[in-house]
Structure formats: C-alpha cells, structure tokens
Write a protein that holds these residues in place. Structure first.
Motif, PDB file in Angstrom:
ATOM      1  N   ALA A 225      19.029  -5.886   2.325  1.00 45.74           N
ATOM      2  CA  ALA A 225      20.223  -5.100   1.995  1.00 45.74           C
ATOM      3  C   ALA A 225      19.835  -3.780   1.355  1.00 45.74           C
ATOM      4  O   ALA A 225      20.456  -2.745   1.612  1.00 45.74           O
ATOM      5  CB  ALA A 225      21.134  -5.897   1.057  1.00 45.74           C
ATOM      6  N   LEU A 226      18.787  -3.804   0.521  1.00 49.65           N
ATOM      7  CA  LEU A 226      18.318  -2.572  -0.105  1.00 49.65           C
ATOM      8  C   LEU A 226      17.819  -1.579   0.940  1.00 49.65           C
ATOM      9  O   LEU A 226      18.036  -0.368   0.818  1.00 49.65           O
ATOM     10  CB  LEU A 226      17.208  -2.878  -1.109  1.00 49.65           C
ATOM     11  CG  LEU A 226      17.633  -3.596  -2.400  1.00 49.65           C
ATOM     12  CD1 LEU A 226      16.411  -4.051  -3.189  1.00 49.65           C
ATOM     13  CD2 LEU A 226      18.501  -2.691  -3.266  1.00 49.65           C
ATOM     14  N   LYS A 227      17.165  -2.087   1.971  1.00 50.94           N
ATOM     15  CA  LYS A 227      16.659  -1.214   3.026  1.00 50.94           C
ATOM     16  C   LYS A 227      17.784  -0.458   3.716  1.00 50.94           C
ATOM     17  O   LYS A 227      17.617   0.704   4.094  1.00 50.94           O
ATOM     18  CB  LYS A 227      15.879  -2.034   4.053  1.00 50.94           C
ATOM     19  CG  LYS A 227      14.507  -2.487   3.596  1.00 50.94           C
ATOM     20  CD  LYS A 227      13.807  -3.295   4.686  1.00 50.94           C
ATOM     21  CE  LYS A 227      12.455  -3.798   4.217  1.00 50.94           C
ATOM     22  NZ  LYS A 227      11.784  -4.600   5.266  1.00 50.94           N
ATOM     23  N   THR A 228      18.922  -1.102   3.890  1.00 54.01           N
ATOM     24  CA  THR A 228      20.050  -0.433   4.547  1.00 54.01           C
ATOM     25  C   THR A 228      20.574   0.730   3.702  1.00 54.01           C
ATOM     26  O   THR A 228      21.241   1.623   4.224  1.00 54.01           O
ATOM     27  CB  THR A 228      21.209  -1.421   4.810  1.00 54.01           C
ATOM     28  OG1 THR A 228      21.742  -1.888   3.566  1.00 54.01           O
ATOM     29  CG2 THR A 228      20.725  -2.613   5.634  1.00 54.01           C
TER      30      THR A 228
ATOM     31  N   THR B 216       7.752  -1.293  -7.573  1.00 56.62           N
ATOM     32  CA  THR B 216       8.704  -0.221  -7.853  1.00 56.62           C
ATOM     33  C   THR B 216       9.582   0.052  -6.631  1.00 56.62           C
ATOM     34  O   THR B 216       9.208  -0.262  -5.496  1.00 56.62           O
ATOM     35  CB  THR B 216       7.987   1.068  -8.271  1.00 56.62           C
ATOM     36  OG1 THR B 216       7.085   1.471  -7.237  1.00 56.62           O
ATOM     37  CG2 THR B 216       7.222   0.856  -9.572  1.00 56.62           C
ATOM     38  N   LEU B 217      10.732   0.637  -6.884  1.00 60.05           N
ATOM     39  CA  LEU B 217      11.702   0.914  -5.833  1.00 60.05           C
ATOM     40  C   LEU B 217      11.718   2.408  -5.521  1.00 60.05           C
ATOM     41  O   LEU B 217      11.778   3.227  -6.429  1.00 60.05           O
ATOM     42  CB  LEU B 217      13.102   0.464  -6.269  1.00 60.05           C
ATOM     43  CG  LEU B 217      13.238  -1.011  -6.661  1.00 60.05           C
ATOM     44  CD1 LEU B 217      14.671  -1.314  -7.091  1.00 60.05           C
ATOM     45  CD2 LEU B 217      12.824  -1.933  -5.525  1.00 60.05           C
ATOM     46  N   SER B 218      11.659   2.746  -4.242  1.00 61.05           N
ATOM     47  CA  SER B 218      11.727   4.143  -3.823  1.00 61.05           C
ATOM     48  C   SER B 218      12.957   4.351  -2.957  1.00 61.05           C
ATOM     49  O   SER B 218      13.423   3.423  -2.284  1.00 61.05           O
ATOM     50  CB  SER B 218      10.461   4.548  -3.060  1.00 61.05           C
ATOM     51  OG  SER B 218      10.270   3.734  -1.915  1.00 61.05           O
ATOM     52  N   LEU B 219      13.471   5.571  -2.970  1.00 58.45           N
ATOM     53  CA  LEU B 219      14.728   5.873  -2.291  1.00 58.45           C
ATOM     54  C   LEU B 219      14.549   6.950  -1.233  1.00 58.45           C
ATOM     55  O   LEU B 219      14.008   8.020  -1.499  1.00 58.45           O
ATOM     56  CB  LEU B 219      15.766   6.328  -3.317  1.00 58.45           C
ATOM     57  CG  LEU B 219      17.136   6.737  -2.780  1.00 58.45           C
ATOM     58  CD1 LEU B 219      17.840   5.545  -2.138  1.00 58.45           C
ATOM     59  CD2 LEU B 219      17.987   7.334  -3.899  1.00 58.45           C
TER      60      LEU B 219
ATOM     61  N   GLU C 104      23.310   7.662   5.110  1.00 57.43           N
ATOM     62  CA  GLU C 104      23.752   7.074   6.371  1.00 57.43           C
ATOM     63  C   GLU C 104      24.468   5.739   6.140  1.00 57.43           C
ATOM     64  O   GLU C 104      25.172   5.253   7.025  1.00 57.43           O
ATOM     65  CB  GLU C 104      22.554   6.842   7.293  1.00 57.43           C
ATOM     66  CG  GLU C 104      21.890   8.126   7.791  1.00 57.43           C
ATOM     67  CD  GLU C 104      20.647   7.846   8.611  1.00 57.43           C
ATOM     68  OE1 GLU C 104      20.306   6.656   8.788  1.00 57.43           O
ATOM     69  OE2 GLU C 104      20.015   8.814   9.071  1.00 57.43           O
ATOM     70  N   ALA C 105      24.270   5.153   4.970  1.00 58.73           N
ATOM     71  CA  ALA C 105      24.890   3.859   4.659  1.00 58.73           C
ATOM     72  C   ALA C 105      26.379   4.040   4.398  1.00 58.73           C
ATOM     73  O   ALA C 105      26.799   5.006   3.759  1.00 58.73           O
ATOM     74  CB  ALA C 105      24.218   3.242   3.431  1.00 58.73           C
ATOM     75  N   ASP C 106      27.177   3.111   4.898  1.00 64.45           N
ATOM     76  CA  ASP C 106      28.621   3.222   4.683  1.00 64.45           C
ATOM     77  C   ASP C 106      28.996   2.688   3.300  1.00 64.45           C
ATOM     78  O   ASP C 106      28.246   1.928   2.679  1.00 64.45           O
ATOM     79  CB  ASP C 106      29.395   2.470   5.769  1.00 64.45           C
ATOM     80  CG  ASP C 106      29.091   0.981   5.783  1.00 64.45           C
ATOM     81  OD1 ASP C 106      29.676   0.244   4.977  1.00 64.45           O
ATOM     82  OD2 ASP C 106      28.247   0.556   6.609  1.00 64.45           O
ATOM     83  N   LEU C 107      30.145   3.099   2.846  1.00 62.94           N
ATOM     84  CA  LEU C 107      30.595   2.771   1.495  1.00 62.94           C
ATOM     85  C   LEU C 107      30.745   1.269   1.287  1.00 62.94           C
ATOM     86  O   LEU C 107      30.377   0.732   0.235  1.00 62.94           O
ATOM     87  CB  LEU C 107      31.928   3.468   1.200  1.00 62.94           C
ATOM     88  CG  LEU C 107      32.534   3.239  -0.177  1.00 62.94           C
ATOM     89  CD1 LEU C 107      31.564   3.635  -1.276  1.00 62.94           C
ATOM     90  CD2 LEU C 107      33.837   4.014  -0.310  1.00 62.94           C
TER      91      LEU C 107
ATOM     92  N   ILE D 152      16.461   1.974   0.277  1.00 64.54           N
ATOM     93  CA  ILE D 152      15.632   1.573  -0.859  1.00 64.54           C
ATOM     94  C   ILE D 152      14.553   0.603  -0.388  1.00 64.54           C
ATOM     95  O   ILE D 152      14.860  -0.411   0.241  1.00 64.54           O
ATOM     96  CB  ILE D 152      16.479   0.890  -1.949  1.00 64.54           C
ATOM     97  CG1 ILE D 152      17.596   1.826  -2.407  1.00 64.54           C
ATOM     98  CG2 ILE D 152      15.607   0.476  -3.131  1.00 64.54           C
ATOM     99  CD1 ILE D 152      18.641   1.152  -3.275  1.00 64.54           C
ATOM    100  N   THR D 153      13.311   0.924  -0.659  1.00 64.28           N
ATOM    101  CA  THR D 153      12.206   0.047  -0.276  1.00 64.28           C
ATOM    102  C   THR D 153      11.417  -0.372  -1.511  1.00 64.28           C
ATOM    103  O   THR D 153      11.365   0.342  -2.515  1.00 64.28           O
ATOM    104  CB  THR D 153      11.260   0.736   0.722  1.00 64.28           C
ATOM    105  OG1 THR D 153      10.826   1.998   0.168  1.00 64.28           O
ATOM    106  CG2 THR D 153      11.969   0.989   2.044  1.00 64.28           C
ATOM    107  N   ILE D 154      10.800  -1.533  -1.418  1.00 70.45           N
ATOM    108  CA  ILE D 154      10.013  -2.082  -2.516  1.00 70.45           C
ATOM    109  C   ILE D 154       8.537  -1.808  -2.254  1.00 70.45           C
ATOM    110  O   ILE D 154       7.996  -2.205  -1.225  1.00 70.45           O
ATOM    111  CB  ILE D 154      10.240  -3.600  -2.644  1.00 70.45           C
ATOM    112  CG1 ILE D 154      11.739  -3.906  -2.789  1.00 70.45           C
ATOM    113  CG2 ILE D 154       9.467  -4.157  -3.833  1.00 70.45           C
ATOM    114  CD1 ILE D 154      12.063  -5.391  -2.739  1.00 70.45           C
TER     115      ILE D 154
END
Length: 217
Positions: free
Chosen positions: A134-137, A147-150, A157-160, A140-142
C-alpha cells in the motif's frame, strides 16, 4: 498533547498492535538483558546519553503528532477538506513530515544499545512492512536500513481514496505509528530523567521500572 493510556490501548487494539506484552518479558528474552545494557552505568557517558534521549523524546513526540494528524475525522479532517476543495497539498506536506520524523526516530533507536529501543525499532519497521504494498502505491518505499523514502511524482499519481485508506482512521499505519511514537517518547523521557538524576545507577529497581513503563500499558 499526549493521549491517555486508555485511548492509546484502544487505538492499539483497533490497529492490531498487542497490548499485553510486558516490557520485562521482552527484556528477559533479550541476550543483552542486563541492567547496564538497558540503562548504562558509566557516569562519563551520562550527559551524552541524556542529550540523546532528550532528542529522541522530541523526535518521537513529533512522530506521534504527525501520525495523529491523519486520524482526525469529520468535516475538518484533511481528507474531508481535500475532497471538498480538490487540493491535496496539505496531505502531501503532512506525509513528508511524517516520513521525516519516522526516519529520524528509527535512526536514533538503531544507534542505541538498549534492548527496549531495539524492540521499538523493530515494531516501527513492522508497522511499515505490513503495509509495504500500500505504501508503494503512495510512492513510499522501504530501504534496506528500514527508512522510508518518497517519490513525490508517484505520490501525486495516487488517488485520494487510496491515501485515505492507507493513512486515515480506517487504516492501521498511522494508528500504529502514533501509538509507538507516544510510547517511544515516554520511554525516552524516562531515560533522559534517569541519566540526569543518576537514580538508576544508585539502586533503582529494574523490575519496578519495567513494570511502570510496560510497553503496551
């Protein structure tokens, strides 16, 4: 403002976080479980440790605060306002801050030799790992270091609805991170105070302190 233990425990249950694990139980299972490993006894390092825990306390408080911002409900929540206005910049801004605080807290916990701090680091990692797809969508990657990168382009591109499902009150990521942030801050504050007063190194009961700061209340 700190949430109460009752609210935190209710939040933990909704988010699927265990609420009955004892701090002492965890420390007893750790290979590094010794009084010195947990609290330290070197007076020469007291000031450094105090400053490190004060910094962690502040970072963890900010982490909890930034996660809690996504949990608001009703017409004044950032998701409701975004749906009405079509402007998602507030969500993007809060998410960047959340990830910044998450990474800072994770790095501070990783640099500590305390088994409890290591446990909190693992729990933060689990909160993200459970939501990795879900984070990838949301861009956001681990990383290998946790650590998390954005990727801001992918985020936009992700919808609300997807972002609300991931970060809002109907999801579990923000709830878990907010809960853990509060606990990390409480523990860091207690340790900063103990290093300042040197109370622990003068015979304070290890088990009693463990029971007082039981991880899940």
């Amino acid at each position: 403002m700190r949430v109460t233990d009752q609210i935190m425990n209710a939040t933990a249950r909704r988010a699927g976080v265990p609420v009955n694990m004892s701090l002492v139980d965890y420390l007893n299972k750790s290979q590094k479980n010794s009084f010195e490993d947990v609290f330290g006894t070197s007076s020469a390092a007291d000031l450094t440790k105090k400053k490190e825990y004060e910094k962690l306390e502040k970072t963890a408080e900010e982490l909890a605060k930034s996660a809690q911002a996504f949990l608001a409900e009703g017409q004044d929540s950032m998701f409701a306002k975004a749906k009405e206005s079509g402007d998602m910049e507030e969500i993007y801004s809060h998410l960047e801050k959340l990830l910044e605080n998450y990474n800072e807290a994770l790095k501070s916990l990783k640099s500590s030799s305390s088994p409890l701090d290591d446990y909190y680091r693992q729990m933060l990692g689990s909160a993200a790992g459970e939501q990795s797809e879900a984070l990838k969508t949301a861009g956001i990657t681990i990383g290998k270091d946790g650590t998390l990168s954005l990727d801001k382009g992918k985020l936009k591109e992700a919808d609300l609805d997807s972002l609300e499902k991931l970060l809002g009150p109907s999801g579990s990521f923000s709830e878990k991170v907010a809960f853990l942030g509060e606990r990390i801050a409480d523990n860091a504050g207690a340790n900063a105070l103990s290093y300042s007063s040197k109370y622990n190194s003068k015979g304070n009961s290890y088990a009693a302190l463990g029971n007082k700061y039981d991880i899940w209340g």
